[in-house]
Design a protein around this motif. Structure first.
Motif, PDB file in Angstrom:
ATOM      1  N   HIS A   1      -6.731   3.312  -0.773  1.00 12.95           N
ATOM      2  CA  HIS A   1      -5.786   3.733   0.264  1.00 12.95           C
ATOM      3  C   HIS A   1      -6.460   4.091   1.589  1.00 12.95           C
ATOM      4  O   HIS A   1      -6.033   3.666   2.651  1.00 12.95           O
ATOM      5  CB  HIS A   1      -4.985   4.943  -0.241  1.00 12.95           C
ATOM      6  CG  HIS A   1      -3.807   5.282   0.599  1.00 12.95           C
ATOM      7  ND1 HIS A   1      -2.578   4.720   0.410  1.00 12.95           N
ATOM      8  CD2 HIS A   1      -3.673   6.112   1.655  1.00 12.95           C
ATOM      9  CE1 HIS A   1      -1.735   5.190   1.293  1.00 12.95           C
ATOM     10  NE2 HIS A   1      -2.376   6.036   2.077  1.00 12.95           N
ATOM     11  N   THR A   2      -7.542   4.871   1.524  1.00  9.52           N
ATOM     12  CA  THR A   2      -8.155   5.319   2.776  1.00  9.52           C
ATOM     13  C   THR A   2      -8.874   4.200   3.508  1.00  9.52           C
ATOM     14  O   THR A   2      -9.150   4.321   4.692  1.00  9.52           O
ATOM     15  CB  THR A   2      -9.191   6.423   2.520  1.00  9.52           C
ATOM     16  OG1 THR A   2     -10.049   5.967   1.495  1.00  9.52           O
ATOM     17  CG2 THR A   2      -8.520   7.702   2.118  1.00  9.52           C
TER      18      THR A   2
ATOM     19  N   MET B   1      -7.139  10.839  -3.809  1.00 13.09           N
ATOM     20  CA  MET B   1      -7.426   9.441  -3.494  1.00 13.09           C
ATOM     21  C   MET B   1      -7.276   9.171  -1.996  1.00 13.09           C
ATOM     22  O   MET B   1      -7.299   8.030  -1.564  1.00 13.09           O
ATOM     23  CB  MET B   1      -6.477   8.512  -4.255  1.00 13.09           C
ATOM     24  CG  MET B   1      -6.731   8.483  -5.731  1.00 13.09           C
ATOM     25  SD  MET B   1      -8.399   7.970  -6.098  1.00 13.09           S
ATOM     26  CE  MET B   1      -9.062   9.483  -6.744  1.00 13.09           C
ATOM     27  N   GLY B   2      -7.078  10.219  -1.231  1.00 13.62           N
ATOM     28  CA  GLY B   2      -7.000  10.042   0.210  1.00 13.62           C
ATOM     29  C   GLY B   2      -5.613   9.753   0.735  1.00 13.62           C
ATOM     30  O   GLY B   2      -5.466   9.324   1.863  1.00 13.62           O
ATOM     31  N   ILE B   3      -4.597   9.968  -0.101  1.00  8.43           N
ATOM     32  CA  ILE B   3      -3.236   9.728   0.367  1.00  8.43           C
ATOM     33  C   ILE B   3      -2.720  10.979   1.063  1.00  8.43           C
ATOM     34  O   ILE B   3      -2.787  12.074   0.495  1.00  8.43           O
ATOM     35  CB  ILE B   3      -2.319   9.359  -0.818  1.00  8.43           C
ATOM     36  CG1 ILE B   3      -2.744   8.017  -1.393  1.00  8.43           C
ATOM     37  CG2 ILE B   3      -0.862   9.307  -0.384  1.00  8.43           C
ATOM     38  CD1 ILE B   3      -2.063   7.656  -2.673  1.00  8.43           C
TER      39      ILE B   3
ATOM     40  N   ARG C   1       0.836  -1.208   0.000  1.00  8.32           N
ATOM     41  CA  ARG C   1       0.000   0.000   0.000  1.00  8.32           C
ATOM     42  C   ARG C   1       0.869   1.255   0.000  1.00  8.32           C
ATOM     43  O   ARG C   1       0.616   2.190  -0.762  1.00  8.32           O
ATOM     44  CB  ARG C   1      -0.877  -0.052   1.248  1.00  8.32           C
ATOM     45  CG  ARG C   1      -1.708   1.165   1.515  1.00  8.32           C
ATOM     46  CD  ARG C   1      -2.646   0.870   2.678  1.00  8.32           C
ATOM     47  NE  ARG C   1      -3.371   2.031   3.110  1.00  8.32           N
ATOM     48  CZ  ARG C   1      -2.965   2.837   4.089  1.00  8.32           C
ATOM     49  NH1 ARG C   1      -1.805   2.610   4.673  1.00  8.32           N
ATOM     50  NH2 ARG C   1      -3.694   3.854   4.455  1.00  8.32           N
TER      51      ARG C   1
ATOM     52  N   THR D   1      -7.789   1.102   3.781  1.00  6.51           N
ATOM     53  CA  THR D   1      -6.867   0.081   4.291  1.00  6.51           C
ATOM     54  C   THR D   1      -5.913   0.757   5.262  1.00  6.51           C
ATOM     55  O   THR D   1      -5.720   1.967   5.223  1.00  6.51           O
ATOM     56  CB  THR D   1      -6.062  -0.567   3.146  1.00  6.51           C
ATOM     57  OG1 THR D   1      -5.637   0.459   2.255  1.00  6.51           O
ATOM     58  CG2 THR D   1      -6.890  -1.561   2.388  1.00  6.51           C
ATOM     59  N   LYS D   2      -5.297  -0.037   6.097  1.00  5.93           N
ATOM     60  CA  LYS D   2      -4.514   0.564   7.180  1.00  5.93           C
ATOM     61  C   LYS D   2      -3.044   0.168   7.146  1.00  5.93           C
ATOM     62  O   LYS D   2      -2.232   0.747   7.858  1.00  5.93           O
ATOM     63  CB  LYS D   2      -5.096   0.121   8.537  1.00  5.93           C
ATOM     64  CG  LYS D   2      -6.440   0.737   8.848  1.00  5.93           C
ATOM     65  CD  LYS D   2      -6.285   2.164   9.371  1.00  5.93           C
ATOM     66  CE  LYS D   2      -7.598   2.888   9.382  1.00  5.93           C
ATOM     67  NZ  LYS D   2      -8.062   3.244   8.020  1.00  5.93           N
TER      68      LYS D   2
ATOM     69  N   PHE E   1      -1.237  -8.624   6.775  1.00  6.29           N
ATOM     70  CA  PHE E   1      -0.889  -7.902   5.553  1.00  6.29           C
ATOM     71  C   PHE E   1      -1.433  -8.634   4.324  1.00  6.29           C
ATOM     72  O   PHE E   1      -2.085  -8.051   3.469  1.00  6.29           O
ATOM     73  CB  PHE E   1       0.627  -7.761   5.460  1.00  6.29           C
ATOM     74  CG  PHE E   1       1.085  -7.142   4.176  1.00  6.29           C
ATOM     75  CD1 PHE E   1       1.116  -5.770   4.029  1.00  6.29           C
ATOM     76  CD2 PHE E   1       1.472  -7.944   3.106  1.00  6.29           C
ATOM     77  CE1 PHE E   1       1.527  -5.200   2.854  1.00  6.29           C
ATOM     78  CE2 PHE E   1       1.881  -7.367   1.920  1.00  6.29           C
ATOM     79  CZ  PHE E   1       1.905  -6.003   1.794  1.00  6.29           C
TER      80      PHE E   1
END
Lengths: 608, 299
Positions: free
Chosen positions: B117-118, A477-479, A459, B120-121, B134
């Motif tokens: 992305h937002t 995209m929230g990054i 990620r 997932t951690k 993972f």
């Protein structure tokens, strides 16, 4: 045989069907000439080329090739094998999965260039053609014949661009130049390799082992070249020989196989690298090996920052310096202001940690900005580090770094009773001081490779690439752009610091002048960046290979002297002009090429 | 998260998700957006139209945290919008861009994974250590991304580079990437720009399908047929101010809207002069084009 479109500038222009050679010799004669010329060069390598052993490498012996003759032999053998393969000789067909003609041309070029370089070097060194023995003449003529024959091999000429009759002289000249370039390109064009069928996995692993073995041999030979002429000959043969193998399609097939067994390939590469000290009889070349590894590891760390996250860091070598200084201070050196001697693991943590702190300090205020600010700030940081280290000598400032004398007499490492300073005998081989450090450094390299691979394919790695590609879209995209960039920057810094801890022990002394922005001796910031760009951004093997080349070439070509940086700059410009993606193209780039080749199968779907 | 909602064809209008109140955006002396109020509810498609330079995209940027409104506030699910765009996405607003902004050198699948992305951690250490968590999270992300690609019809091209997709599919990929962040509100900035009528119709279907998942949609568009087919409500923005808001029929019939797009009929000399000018230019153009043979059919 499929031929790639040679002139991408004019899409839709079909290549004309007239397939002739560059030179007006009938193709079948040319093929015979190339193959025969190659074979004759092989034979001539066993003859004496000169009468005196004044020319290095002793080319006077009949029946035993020496020095440059070996390279000529390899080139000639390659030409002959490729030639025979093009005749369809059973058992050699596998050599040319992408068609033989382009490969033969490069192999013949390799032979010709090596032989003629040798012959000219003999003539120039010893003063006149009289110094050549008949063997030298035979080799020269044979390799010339091979090259002429190879150039007579047919290729598909590109459709000439129509020219404007109103063109003035200059435009006409440029037009001719362009046409000439297209034809030259087409002459050496290769086809697309047929995909490798699935072999049993043990066979594929054997192939990987063979490829790695070949790589190790070539590398060891290159490091071991004892005089300038041999190293230049090595570069010529290796360069054109690699191009020949590339055109024959073997390289692409090998990379397909290695891609199937990535983990095995990486482990195998480390095993091969670990074999290197065992191939050396004295510690001289292990020194080169360990310096290359330090340089390559730091370049790989920089590749996270530049290649993945797209942050241009022009002062990266400072982080190596921070790590080295930190490790030197806790190493128990008498020049260190701290009278402590940490075990290596603790020193490594201190080194990486110190670099991490500096990385965050530099990154936090600048990474909020976009674009070139970071480059300027890091460039400044690199210089500030060096000058500060110079000034903290007790007169201009507090006595911490011992000024321009640096911290010297850094004791050798001793891990679990294994003294790195002395020679050890392992399985009958003597492993010297630098070879000991070579193994330690290899371990660090493995750690960096592991971190690079794992973080790149996750990620966070995707977030880095997204930031590099389009920061606005990545934010949308929230990054958290700042956070993600800071992680990349700090990670790169601490990896450099980790490498620095070993470097401090290898070099005995750390001085500010080791950490310049640009200088003749790598690693410095400019060379690090060059290694990344030249090797291939975003890849693992790219920076390592780039670093090896950038270290070896200045190291071996001492005679260039003051012109080293000039030659380096020229080479860089040429490489960027002709292979902008670097020596080892990134997977994404490869995919791009891959899709180009497959375009026809993709297009109909797109239309629907 | 959002897929739990009813997926009926009629898609009943749910609670209000977006509530912009008196949004004003000034750049120095220029007021780009002036006191605009707009609400969007779950399961509703709202259109935003207006001539070029009316402030549509500026208003959009106010909604996505790229700009902070000079006055007024934007409430999303009863909370004031955070001022940074990545936090806005985390809160549940996703957007596409007027000029496509894909990650060109990443594969189609990777583009969608970035969109996750937002949701997932896994951080850096998790990526290095690669524990079971993972692998689980990565597999789940991939599965969800493939579902989305299936949804927009790009599953077969998952391994292609985004830059190599044809234009229409790039638009679709952008929508899939936006959906990957599991938004409650999707902002589409000219989703059919540059598309042919057939592709536009496909996009229309896609937008309806997204609406049916219970996601609120706000769309900027110049293609009037597309807007009036699609939207439950249309707001018209002219020179930074909201001129009118209503259903398709109301907006289509409103004279002020037509005037905003085509200009009001002037009275007096300048108009007449201009007409004469245009006519003169046209006659001249005709004489020059007539000289070129074989061009008649083109016109």
């Amino acid at each position: 045989m499929t031929t790639q479109t040679t002139a991408p500038g004019i899409p839709g222009t079909p290549a004309s069907k007239t397939a002739t050679g560059l030179i007006g010799i009938p193709p079948h004669l040319g093929r015979a000439l190339a193959t025969g010329g190659g074979a004759l060069t092989v034979v001539s390598a066993f003859l004496a080329w000169t009468w005196t052993s004044a020319f290095p490498g002793d080319l006077t012996v009949y029946g035993y090739p020496g020095g440059l003759q070996v390279l000529a032999l390899i080139g000639g053998a390659l030409t002959t094998l490729l030639g025979l393969s093009s005749y369809g000789v059973k058992g050699l067909r596998w050599l040319t999965p992408a068609g033989a003609d382009g490969a033969i041309k490069f192999a013949a070029l390799a032979t010709f260039a090596t032989v003629w370089y040798t012959v000219l070097a003999i003539t120039a060194d010893l003063g006149g053609v009289v110094n050549l023995e008949p063997g030298g003449f035979i080799a020269a003529i044979a390799s010339l014949a091979a090259l002429l024959g190879a150039l007579a091999l047919p290729f598909e000429r590109p459709e000439p661009e129509p020219y404007d009759p109103d063109d003035t002289g200059w435009e006409l000249f440029r037009h001719r130049l362009r046409a000439g370039r297209d034809i030259t390109k087409a002459t050496f064009a290769g086809g697309t390799a047929r995909p490798v069928g699935t072999l049993p996995s043990y066979a594929e692993i054997l192939i990987i082992v063979a490829v790695l073995g070949l790589g190790l041999t070539v590398f060891t030979y290159g490091i071991g070249t004892e005089y300038d002429e041999l190293f230049i000959g090595f570069l010529i043969t290796a360069g054109f020989g690699f191009a020949a193998l590339n055109k024959s399609g073997l390289i692409s097939q090998a990379s397909q196989i290695t891609a199937r067994h990535q983990n095995i390939t990486i482990c195998g590469a480390f095993v091969a690298a670990a074999m290197f000290p065992f191939t050396q009889t004295d510690d001289q070349y292990a020194t080169v090996g360990v310096y290359i590894l330090i340089f390559g590891t730091v370049a790989l760390g920089l590749n996270i920052v530049v290649g993945l996250a797209g942050l241009l860091d022009l002062g990266y070598v400072a982080f190596l310096g921070v790590g080295a200084y930190a490790a030197a201070m806790v190493s128990g050196s008498p020049n260190s202001p701290f009278d402590v001697q940490f075990p290596f693991w603790a020193a490594a943590l201190v080194g990486a940690g110190a670099s991490l702190v500096f990385g965050v300090l530099i990154g936090a205020p600048t990474l909020r900005l976009r674009g070139d600010y970071l480059a300027i700030v890091t460039l400044g940081f690199g210089e500030i580090f060096r000058i500060t280290a110079n000034n903290l000598d007790g007169t201009s400032g507090p006595d911490i770094t011992n000024g321009s004398n640096g911290i010297s007499s850094i004791p050798n490492l001793n891990i679990l009773g294994f003294d790195f300073g002395t020679e050890h005998a392992i399985a009958g081989f003597t492993i010297g001081r630098f070879a000991n450090y070579f193994f330690l450094m290899l371990l660090i390299t493995a750690v960096v490779v592991l971190i690079f691979r794992r973080s790149g394919d996750s990620r966070i790695g995707r977030a880095w690439v997204a930031i590099r590609e389009d920061e606005t879209a990545a934010l949308a995209m929230g990054i958290n752009g700042f956070r993600v960039k800071l992680i990349a920057f700090a990670l790169g810094a601490s990896l450099a610091g980790l490498a620095g801890t070993v470097q401090a022990h290898v070099t005995y002394t750390v001085t500010p002048e080791q950490y310049l922005f640009a200088g003749p001796i790598p690693p410095n910031s400019a060379f690090l960046l060059a290694a990344v760009v030249l090797g291939g951004m975003g890849t693992i093997s790219g920076p390592l290979i780039g670093a090896a080349l950038l270290f070896l070439i200045p190291n071996k070509l001492q005679f260039l002297g003051d012109y080293q940086l000039l030659a380096f700059g020229l080479a860089l410009i040429l490489l960027m002009r002709f292979r902008p993606e670097g020596l080892i193209p990134n997977r994404r780039r490869q995919l791009e090429f891959h899709e180009d080749a497959e375009a026809p199968t993709v297009l109909p779907k797109a239309g629907a | 998260m959002t897929t739990t909602d009813t997926t009926t064809k009629t898609a009943p209008v749910g609670e209000t998700v977006l509530d912009a109140r008196g949004v004003t955006m000034r750049f120095g002396g220029l007021t780009a957006v002036n006191d605009v109020n707009l609400t969007v509810s779950r399961g509703e498609i709202v259109g935003l139209i207006g001539p070029n330079g009316a402030g549509k995209t500026t208003f959009f940027n106010c909604l996505t945290g790229l700009y902070i409104p000079t006055e007024g506030e934007v409430r999303f699910k009863d909370k004031v919008l955070p001022p940074q765009s990545f936090k806005v996405t985390a809160a549940g607003i996703a957007r596409t861009f007027q000029n496509i902004r894909l990650f060109a050198n990443m594969t189609v699948l990777e583009n969608v994974l970035v969109g996750r992305h937002t949701r997932t951690k896994e951080g850096f250490w998790s990526a290095i250590l690669r524990g079971p968590g993972f692998h689980k999270a990565e597999a789940a992300s991939r599965e969800r991304a493939m579902e989305l690609l299936e949804f927009v019809g790009l599953a077969k091209k998952a391994d292609h580079l985004a830059r190599n997709l044809p234009y229409g599919e790039q638009r679709k990929l952008e929508i899939a990437r936006a959906l990957a962040s599991e938004p409650d509100l999707l902002l589409l900035d000219e989703p059919t720009a540059g598309m042919n009528p057939q592709e536009t119709r496909v996009t229309e279907e896609l937008v309806f399908a997204i609406r049916d998942q219970g996601i609120a949609i706000l769309v900027i568009e110049h293609d009037m047929r597309f807007i009036f087919n699609l939207c439950d409500r249309v707001a018209v923005l002219v020179q930074g101010e909201k001129l009118l808001e209503g259903d398709s029929a109301t907006v289509q019939g409103d004279e002020r809207v037509i005037a905003a797009y085509l200009g009001e009929p002037f009275e007096g000399a300048p108009g007449a002069e201009e007409v004469a000018e245009v006519e003169a230019a046209e006659t001249q153009a005709e004489t020059t084009t007539d000289a070129a043979p074989g061009k008649e059919n083109d016109r």
